[in-house]
Design a protein around this motif. Sequence first.
Motif, PDB file in Angstrom:
ATOM      1  N   ARG A 114     -36.585  12.362  33.492  1.00 53.65           N
ATOM      2  CA  ARG A 114     -35.458  13.096  34.062  1.00 53.65           C
ATOM      3  C   ARG A 114     -35.138  14.292  33.172  1.00 53.65           C
ATOM      4  O   ARG A 114     -35.403  14.271  31.967  1.00 53.65           O
ATOM      5  CB  ARG A 114     -34.221  12.195  34.152  1.00 53.65           C
ATOM      6  N   PHE A 115     -34.527  15.310  33.763  1.00 53.80           N
ATOM      7  CA  PHE A 115     -34.028  16.443  32.980  1.00 53.80           C
ATOM      8  C   PHE A 115     -32.796  17.024  33.653  1.00 53.80           C
ATOM      9  O   PHE A 115     -32.524  16.739  34.822  1.00 53.80           O
ATOM     10  CB  PHE A 115     -35.101  17.525  32.776  1.00 53.80           C
ATOM     11  N   LYS A 116     -32.042  17.807  32.887  1.00 53.78           N
ATOM     12  CA  LYS A 116     -30.848  18.476  33.398  1.00 53.78           C
ATOM     13  C   LYS A 116     -31.058  19.975  33.350  1.00 53.78           C
ATOM     14  O   LYS A 116     -31.868  20.476  32.568  1.00 53.78           O
ATOM     15  CB  LYS A 116     -29.632  18.114  32.536  1.00 53.78           C
ATOM     16  N   LYS A 117     -30.314  20.692  34.170  1.00 54.26           N
ATOM     17  CA  LYS A 117     -30.423  22.154  34.213  1.00 54.26           C
ATOM     18  C   LYS A 117     -30.235  22.748  32.821  1.00 54.26           C
ATOM     19  O   LYS A 117     -30.910  23.704  32.441  1.00 54.26           O
ATOM     20  CB  LYS A 117     -29.405  22.742  35.184  1.00 54.26           C
ATOM     21  N   ALA A 118     -29.365  22.165  32.025  1.00 55.38           N
ATOM     22  CA  ALA A 118     -29.098  22.661  30.675  1.00 55.38           C
ATOM     23  C   ALA A 118     -30.340  22.540  29.772  1.00 55.38           C
ATOM     24  O   ALA A 118     -30.425  23.210  28.746  1.00 55.38           O
ATOM     25  CB  ALA A 118     -27.941  21.904  30.057  1.00 55.38           C
ATOM     26  N   ASP A 119     -31.300  21.692  30.156  1.00 58.58           N
ATOM     27  CA  ASP A 119     -32.525  21.508  29.364  1.00 58.58           C
ATOM     28  C   ASP A 119     -33.586  22.555  29.675  1.00 58.58           C
ATOM     29  O   ASP A 119     -34.623  22.598  29.014  1.00 58.58           O
ATOM     30  CB  ASP A 119     -33.108  20.112  29.604  1.00 58.58           C
ATOM     31  N   LEU A 120     -33.335  23.399  30.678  1.00 51.96           N
ATOM     32  CA  LEU A 120     -34.285  24.454  31.029  1.00 51.96           C
ATOM     33  C   LEU A 120     -34.097  25.647  30.102  1.00 51.96           C
ATOM     34  O   LEU A 120     -32.971  26.086  29.868  1.00 51.96           O
ATOM     35  CB  LEU A 120     -34.080  24.907  32.485  1.00 51.96           C
ATOM     36  N   GLN A 121     -35.184  26.184  29.582  1.00 57.79           N
ATOM     37  CA  GLN A 121     -35.095  27.360  28.717  1.00 57.79           C
ATOM     38  C   GLN A 121     -34.642  28.582  29.521  1.00 57.79           C
ATOM     39  O   GLN A 121     -33.929  29.420  29.006  1.00 57.79           O
ATOM     40  CB  GLN A 121     -36.455  27.633  28.051  1.00 57.79           C
ATOM     41  N   GLN A 122     -35.076  28.683  30.778  1.00 59.17           N
ATOM     42  CA  GLN A 122     -34.667  29.775  31.660  1.00 59.17           C
ATOM     43  C   GLN A 122     -33.698  29.194  32.688  1.00 59.17           C
ATOM     44  O   GLN A 122     -34.081  28.899  33.808  1.00 59.17           O
ATOM     45  CB  GLN A 122     -35.881  30.390  32.377  1.00 59.17           C
ATOM     46  N   GLU A 123     -32.432  29.015  32.284  1.00 59.37           N
ATOM     47  CA  GLU A 123     -31.453  28.349  33.149  1.00 59.37           C
ATOM     48  C   GLU A 123     -31.251  29.054  34.481  1.00 59.37           C
ATOM     49  O   GLU A 123     -30.895  28.429  35.463  1.00 59.37           O
ATOM     50  CB  GLU A 123     -30.116  28.200  32.430  1.00 59.37           C
ATOM     51  N   GLY A 124     -31.472  30.361  34.526  1.00 61.96           N
ATOM     52  CA  GLY A 124     -31.278  31.100  35.758  1.00 61.96           C
ATOM     53  C   GLY A 124     -32.388  30.881  36.773  1.00 61.96           C
ATOM     54  O   GLY A 124     -32.257  31.236  37.936  1.00 61.96           O
ATOM     55  N   GLN A 125     -33.481  30.284  36.351  1.00 55.67           N
ATOM     56  CA  GLN A 125     -34.632  30.090  37.231  1.00 55.67           C
ATOM     57  C   GLN A 125     -34.614  28.676  37.801  1.00 55.67           C
ATOM     58  O   GLN A 125     -34.440  27.702  37.070  1.00 55.67           O
ATOM     59  CB  GLN A 125     -35.919  30.313  36.433  1.00 55.67           C
ATOM     60  N   MET A 126     -34.777  28.570  39.119  1.00 53.27           N
ATOM     61  CA  MET A 126     -34.816  27.264  39.776  1.00 53.27           C
ATOM     62  C   MET A 126     -36.213  26.679  39.678  1.00 53.27           C
ATOM     63  O   MET A 126     -37.177  27.295  40.142  1.00 53.27           O
ATOM     64  CB  MET A 126     -34.483  27.400  41.262  1.00 53.27           C
ATOM     65  N   PRO A 127     -36.361  25.491  39.108  1.00 54.30           N
ATOM     66  CA  PRO A 127     -37.676  24.861  39.095  1.00 54.30           C
ATOM     67  C   PRO A 127     -38.056  24.429  40.507  1.00 54.30           C
ATOM     68  O   PRO A 127     -37.200  24.005  41.286  1.00 54.30           O
ATOM     69  CB  PRO A 127     -37.508  23.661  38.176  1.00 54.30           C
ATOM     70  N   LYS A 128     -39.323  24.573  40.833  1.00 55.79           N
ATOM     71  CA  LYS A 128     -39.822  24.197  42.154  1.00 55.79           C
ATOM     72  C   LYS A 128     -40.854  23.083  42.003  1.00 55.79           C
ATOM     73  O   LYS A 128     -41.552  23.004  40.996  1.00 55.79           O
ATOM     74  CB  LYS A 128     -40.450  25.403  42.845  1.00 55.79           C
ATOM     75  N   VAL A 129     -40.937  22.240  43.028  1.00 54.23           N
ATOM     76  CA  VAL A 129     -41.893  21.140  43.030  1.00 54.23           C
ATOM     77  C   VAL A 129     -43.300  21.674  42.769  1.00 54.23           C
ATOM     78  O   VAL A 129     -43.692  22.713  43.303  1.00 54.23           O
ATOM     79  CB  VAL A 129     -41.828  20.372  44.373  1.00 54.23           C
ATOM     80  N   ASP A 130     -44.038  20.985  41.925  1.00 55.16           N
ATOM     81  CA  ASP A 130     -45.423  21.277  41.530  1.00 55.16           C
ATOM     82  C   ASP A 130     -45.566  22.423  40.541  1.00 55.16           C
ATOM     83  O   ASP A 130     -46.679  22.749  40.152  1.00 55.16           O
ATOM     84  CB  ASP A 130     -46.338  21.508  42.736  1.00 55.16           C
ATOM     85  N   GLN A 131     -44.461  23.037  40.096  1.00 59.78           N
ATOM     86  CA  GLN A 131     -44.581  24.044  39.041  1.00 59.78           C
ATOM     87  C   GLN A 131     -44.877  23.328  37.725  1.00 59.78           C
ATOM     88  O   GLN A 131     -44.351  22.247  37.461  1.00 59.78           O
ATOM     89  CB  GLN A 131     -43.301  24.863  38.895  1.00 59.78           C
ATOM     90  N   ARG A 132     -45.698  23.950  36.889  1.00 64.39           N
ATOM     91  CA  ARG A 132     -46.069  23.363  35.601  1.00 64.39           C
ATOM     92  C   ARG A 132     -45.092  23.849  34.525  1.00 64.39           C
ATOM     93  O   ARG A 132     -44.821  25.034  34.412  1.00 64.39           O
ATOM     94  CB  ARG A 132     -47.491  23.778  35.233  1.00 64.39           C
ATOM     95  N   TYR A 133     -44.588  22.890  33.750  1.00 62.84           N
ATOM     96  CA  TYR A 133     -43.659  23.180  32.665  1.00 62.84           C
ATOM     97  C   TYR A 133     -44.132  22.506  31.380  1.00 62.84           C
ATOM     98  O   TYR A 133     -44.739  21.432  31.431  1.00 62.84           O
ATOM     99  CB  TYR A 133     -42.256  22.637  32.985  1.00 62.84           C
ATOM    100  N   SER A 134     -43.857  23.162  30.259  1.00 63.03           N
ATOM    101  CA  SER A 134     -44.005  22.488  28.972  1.00 63.03           C
ATOM    102  C   SER A 134     -42.637  21.889  28.648  1.00 63.03           C
ATOM    103  O   SER A 134     -41.609  22.380  29.119  1.00 63.03           O
ATOM    104  CB  SER A 134     -44.446  23.463  27.882  1.00 63.03           C
ATOM    105  N   TYR A 135     -42.633  20.826  27.859  1.00 64.43           N
ATOM    106  CA  TYR A 135     -41.374  20.182  27.510  1.00 64.43           C
ATOM    107  C   TYR A 135     -41.559  19.312  26.269  1.00 64.43           C
ATOM    108  O   TYR A 135     -42.684  19.032  25.839  1.00 64.43           O
ATOM    109  CB  TYR A 135     -40.851  19.325  28.674  1.00 64.43           C
ATOM    110  N   GLU A 136     -40.442  18.907  25.718  1.00 67.77           N
ATOM    111  CA  GLU A 136     -40.415  17.933  24.639  1.00 67.77           C
ATOM    112  C   GLU A 136     -39.636  16.733  25.154  1.00 67.77           C
ATOM    113  O   GLU A 136     -38.985  16.820  26.198  1.00 67.77           O
ATOM    114  CB  GLU A 136     -39.738  18.535  23.402  1.00 67.77           C
ATOM    115  N   THR A 137     -39.714  15.619  24.450  1.00 68.13           N
ATOM    116  CA  THR A 137     -38.970  14.447  24.902  1.00 68.13           C
ATOM    117  C   THR A 137     -37.845  14.121  23.930  1.00 68.13           C
ATOM    118  O   THR A 137     -37.917  14.425  22.740  1.00 68.13           O
ATOM    119  CB  THR A 137     -39.887  13.211  25.053  1.00 68.13           C
TER     120      THR A 137
END
Length: 84
Positions: free
Chosen positions: A29-52
């Motif tokens: 799970r993730f929250k909008k606040a965890d996005l580096q580009q908060e103004g950008q809406m993530p879309k299904v199947d987009q590839r993201y890097s992340y940490e846990t």
Amino acid sequence: MTHYGKIKSYDSSSGTGSITPEKGGDVLRFKKADLQQEGQMPKVDQRYSYETSEVDGAKKSAVNLQHQQGYEQTLKEQASNQQG
């Protein structure tokens, strides 16, 4: 450590979503606040890097998500090249 995955779902009204790790494992799970580009809406199947992150023994969640620009375009080009 940086991981990679694809967005499985995102609910803009609640500002929460989930990401499927590329190397397998549980959906995170993730929250909008965890996005580096908060103004950008993530879309299904987009590839993201992340940490846990794991807080007080709770389930792991994805943090510091960053959209991997160009990944979708590379897939489209590969598909186009395969078709001739």
